[in-house]
Write a protein that holds these residues in place. Structure first.
Motif, PDB file in Angstrom:
ATOM      1  N   PRO A 135      -4.487  -3.671  10.101  1.00  0.00           N
ATOM      2  CA  PRO A 135      -3.260  -2.917   9.828  1.00  0.00           C
ATOM      3  C   PRO A 135      -2.345  -2.798  11.033  1.00  0.00           C
ATOM      4  O   PRO A 135      -1.273  -2.194  10.932  1.00  0.00           O
ATOM      5  CB  PRO A 135      -3.807  -1.543   9.432  1.00  0.00           C
ATOM      6  N   GLU A 146       2.576   7.293   4.341  1.00  0.00           N
ATOM      7  CA  GLU A 146       2.428   5.837   4.273  1.00  0.00           C
ATOM      8  C   GLU A 146       0.957   5.444   4.170  1.00  0.00           C
ATOM      9  O   GLU A 146       0.563   4.630   3.329  1.00  0.00           O
ATOM     10  CB  GLU A 146       3.055   5.199   5.509  1.00  0.00           C
ATOM     11  N   SER A 150      -1.187   3.767   1.042  1.00  0.00           N
ATOM     12  CA  SER A 150      -2.025   2.575   1.184  1.00  0.00           C
ATOM     13  C   SER A 150      -3.418   2.817   0.617  1.00  0.00           C
ATOM     14  O   SER A 150      -3.976   1.967  -0.088  1.00  0.00           O
ATOM     15  CB  SER A 150      -2.113   2.178   2.657  1.00  0.00           C
ATOM     16  N   THR A 153      -3.310   2.799  -3.089  1.00  0.00           N
ATOM     17  CA  THR A 153      -3.314   1.432  -3.613  1.00  0.00           C
ATOM     18  C   THR A 153      -4.737   0.866  -3.620  1.00  0.00           C
ATOM     19  O   THR A 153      -5.145   0.192  -4.570  1.00  0.00           O
ATOM     20  CB  THR A 153      -2.401   0.532  -2.771  1.00  0.00           C
ATOM     21  N   CYS A 154      -5.501   1.151  -2.568  1.00  0.00           N
ATOM     22  CA  CYS A 154      -6.903   0.715  -2.537  1.00  0.00           C
ATOM     23  C   CYS A 154      -7.683   1.336  -3.690  1.00  0.00           C
ATOM     24  O   CYS A 154      -8.506   0.676  -4.329  1.00  0.00           O
ATOM     25  CB  CYS A 154      -7.541   1.100  -1.203  1.00  0.00           C
ATOM     26  N   HIS A 408       1.396  -7.066   3.318  1.00  0.00           N
ATOM     27  CA  HIS A 408       1.769  -5.693   2.967  1.00  0.00           C
ATOM     28  C   HIS A 408       1.313  -5.292   1.569  1.00  0.00           C
ATOM     29  O   HIS A 408       1.884  -4.388   0.975  1.00  0.00           O
ATOM     30  CB  HIS A 408       3.285  -5.477   3.086  1.00  0.00           C
ATOM     31  N   PHE A 410      -1.690  -3.995   0.771  1.00  0.00           N
ATOM     32  CA  PHE A 410      -2.415  -2.731   0.894  1.00  0.00           C
ATOM     33  C   PHE A 410      -1.872  -1.902   2.055  1.00  0.00           C
ATOM     34  O   PHE A 410      -1.300  -0.841   1.856  1.00  0.00           O
ATOM     35  CB  PHE A 410      -3.911  -2.995   1.076  1.00  0.00           C
ATOM     36  N   PHE A 411      -2.053  -2.401   3.281  1.00  0.00           N
ATOM     37  CA  PHE A 411      -1.575  -1.689   4.461  1.00  0.00           C
ATOM     38  C   PHE A 411      -0.386  -2.447   5.037  1.00  0.00           C
ATOM     39  O   PHE A 411      -0.303  -3.672   4.929  1.00  0.00           O
ATOM     40  CB  PHE A 411      -2.691  -1.567   5.507  1.00  0.00           C
ATOM     41  N   TYR A 412       0.506  -1.706   5.688  1.00  0.00           N
ATOM     42  CA  TYR A 412       1.750  -2.307   6.170  1.00  0.00           C
ATOM     43  C   TYR A 412       1.574  -2.872   7.574  1.00  0.00           C
ATOM     44  O   TYR A 412       2.308  -2.542   8.492  1.00  0.00           O
ATOM     45  CB  TYR A 412       2.873  -1.273   6.122  1.00  0.00           C
TER      46      TYR A 412
END
Length: 670
Positions: A135, A146, A150, A153-154, A408, A410-412
């Motif tokens: 990440p 943020e 994430s 989303t996981c 991007h 999952f994590f940005y």
């Protein structure tokens, strides 16, 4: 770029609606291109695909409606990689509930494409899904929206194990660890967390390097028997060990290898310099190469685990390309023969990842399932694959699918996410079952107003489902002993509706308690108001939010739905959020007085309920009310006292089983 308003009810199965989520310029390109043409995805011959059972639950706690709306054909795609023609397009965020499989033509986005198998809808109890992504740093603060998005989303994609190399966090600070645990608790009913960082202490929260490994879900965390970090103190990897049937042990390792640089070029605080200084302090007369030493030490660690019977799943950012390369067999040993140094030496070892794989018998599962001469770049500014998931030989046959997701997803960060799906029964030798936790009773009988509210909510549900007439229609055949299979099915349906109606009515009146503030209706309304406007702000920022949660907090805050829906500008939402924060903190300071006022109202309602059939003077009612208030206050004081006693007596005991009495069958009772 101008943001397009989100549709109220997007229909994800229609490809024409997907364009409403994209920026205007990209939308024009998409409209002129067949973005989902099957001809653009050429499957690899002999590639392994798995059928999908749409009846399987996707998650023990949440239905994945966004993925269940896919087409049932070609649900698993194995795509060949081709070099980009028009350069890269970097996806900067996720819009709404776009399925992860919605991909754009490769000519538009180049390397930013799903490679390998696409993520399928899975049963989170029988399939163990692993995701690893660098990440490039996280901020484990409970208010970090943020990172929370994430992790959400996981959760929605049924990730069971998260591996994060290069977290860039000083994990020796308790606040960072506690913040990460709280973020995991917001999504999963249970988890096991392990982090790693170097032994050097930083005064600030940011610290280059470090890793994180987290097993998510109580039914998976129950398998964890051990966890730890790099024993050398360099913070290069973290691991979690799980146990299966008999002697089956599976260890998951998340590792980060520093970039190719030198001590002169690397910054003072970089992970390279941290490892360089630690090694210099231990072995000043030996060569100092953190990249090579990482491979040697990790090979020594894995070899020791394998000697104890562990299967290995290694997830790492190796900062090395291994395509079309082979390694030699070069064993390593501990420096000086010391069993406590945990550092390895190997004169002939070349310090490459492929040599580690050859010596530890690890398989690159992505290359095994999707053989290619060239793979997509996993680093956003690079051209090579640097992130890998390597598994032991026994585990190769348990891998259902593998792939690389878009940037991007999952994590940005600046790396792609890699994932694998494992057959849980094949991995651990037994099925995994969902944890069903004991649930406290929501309906309490002390407050007559709450009881009346429960009865009214239940009556509305029974009327809505027409259960009064349905039960009356069954009474006749039951009395006449004329009973059929169809009537039995109708009876079961009525019984199920009765239970669901009772649960719904109980939820509508259940209080949600705080451990720091005394509960009261006014404070509860203030908290729901704050949560409502926070969700509205997240929604305005294009962060995925459940409409059900927004509606629930709207009702809990007793807000006017029409008035709130008219506030659509960012400034208006932020203004309302600030007002809600100020109101909540002001009421929080008065939580004791608000609780007292609430108890007086409860006492008055109890007295009125008891004396409603007789004519009593106001003085008599006031006397009964005072007695009832005093009784309630004594009950509250007793409850707090016993809560403190329970905490003191059980503070060293876990929530699980800690004692088991087994009768002695050989003992004779006279």
């Amino acid at each position: 770029k101008t943001k397009l308003p989100r549709p109220n009810q997007p229909t994800l199965c229609k490809q024409s609606v997907l364009g409403d989520y994209f920026p205007r310029k990209l939308k024009e390109i998409i409209n002129s291109t067949d973005i989902c043409s099957r001809a653009n995805h050429r499957p690899i011959s002999g590639a392994r695909t798995e059928p999908t059972n749409r009846n399987n639950p996707s998650h023990p706690r949440q239905e994945r409606g966004d993925l269940s709306s896919r087409s049932t054909t070609h649900r698993t795609k194995t795509m060949a990689y081709h070099p980009p023609k028009l350069g890269k397009y970097v996806q900067t965020s996720m819009w709404g509930h776009i399925p992860l499989h919605a991909s754009v033509h490769q000519d538009i986005i180049g390397d930013d494409e799903i490679f390998g198998h696409d993520m399928e809808t899975i049963d989170n109890v029988t399939t163990f899904r692993i995701m690893v992504q660098n990440p490039n740093g996280i901020n484990p603060n409970i208010n970090n929206q943020e990172l929370s998005a994430s992790l959400s989303t996981c959760f929605s994609q049924c990730i069971s194990l998260i591996g994060l190399p290069e977290t860039n966090v000083e994990w020796q600070r308790y606040s960072n660890l506690e913040g990460m645990r709280n973020l995991l608790k917001k999504q999963w009913d249970g988890s096991a967390l392990q982090t790693s960082t170097s032994s050097e202490k930083f005064t600030e929260g940011y610290k280059p390097g470090g890793t994180l490994t987290a097993v998510c879900g109580a039914h998976w965390a129950s398998k964890v028997t051990n966890k730890g970090a790099d024993p050398t103190g360099m913070g290069r990897w973290s691991f979690i060990t799980t146990k299966g049937v008999g002697d089956i042990l599976v260890t998951f390792i998340t590792a980060y290898r520093v970039c190719l640089t030198t001590a002169m070029a690397a910054g003072e605080k970089t992970a390279y310099q941290q490892q360089h200084r630690i090694w210099q302090g231990k072995f000043p007369n030996l060569p100092n190469n953190p990249r090579r030493q990482f491979i040697l030490d990790l090979q020594l660690f894995i070899t020791k685990m394998q000697e104890l019977g562990h299967d290995i799943v290694l997830m790492l950012d190796a900062n090395e390309d291994i395509t079309n390369r082979t390694g030699g067999i070069y064993p390593v040993s501990e420096i000086g023969g010391q069993d406590t140094s945990f550092h390895a030496e190997g004169v002939q070892h070349d310090g490459t990842l492929v040599t580690l794989m050859a010596n530890c018998h690890l398989t690159d599962i992505l290359a095994q399932q999707h053989p290619q001469d060239r793979y997509p770049a996993t680093y956003i500014r690079g051209s090579k694959r640097l992130d890998f998931i390597l598994v032991s030989i026994r585990l190769v046959g348990t891998i259902i699918r593998s792939g690389l997701m878009k940037f991007h997803t999952f994590f940005y960060g600046d790396h792609k996410a890699a994932y694998i799906d494992m057959n849980a029964k094949a991995v651990w030798g037994q099925a995994t079952f969902e944890f069903v936790r004991p649930k406290g009773r929501g309906l309490q009988m002390q407050d007559p107003r709450v009881v009346d509210k429960y009865n009214e909510a239940l009556r509305k549900q029974l009327t809505y489902h027409n259960l009064y007439n349905k039960t009356a229609n069954l009474r006749g055949p039951a009395m006449e002993a004329i009973w059929t299979v169809g009537l039995s099915q109708e009876y079961e349906k009525i019984d199920r509706l009765l239970i669901e109606s009772a649960i719904y009515a109980e939820r509508s009146i259940t209080k949600r308690y705080s451990t720091t503030k005394e509960w009261s209706p006014k404070l509860d309304i203030a908290v729901n108001t704050l949560r409502y406007w926070r969700l509205r702000l997240k929604q305005d920022r294009n962060i995925r939010v459940s409409p059900g949660n927004i509606l629930r907090h709207l009702k809990g805050a007793s807000l006017d739905q029409l008035e709130c829906s008219n506030i659509r500008s960012r400034e208006g939402i932020v203004s309302k959020l600030r007002e809600a924060i100020k109101a909540m903190y002001n009421l929080g300071k008065q939580h004791v007085e608000l609780r007292q006022s609430y108890l007086e109202g409860v006492a008055e309602a109890i007295v009125i309920k008891r004396l409603e059939r007789g004519n009593h003077s106001k003085s008599k009612i006031l006397e009964f009310t005072e007695k009832q208030v005093k009784a309630l206050q004594e009950r509250e004081s007793t409850r707090r006292t016993f809560a403190k006693l329970r905490y003191c007596l059980r503070r060293n005991q876990g929530a699980g089983l800690h004692r088991l009495d087994i009768p002695d069958r050989t003992c004779r009772i006279d």
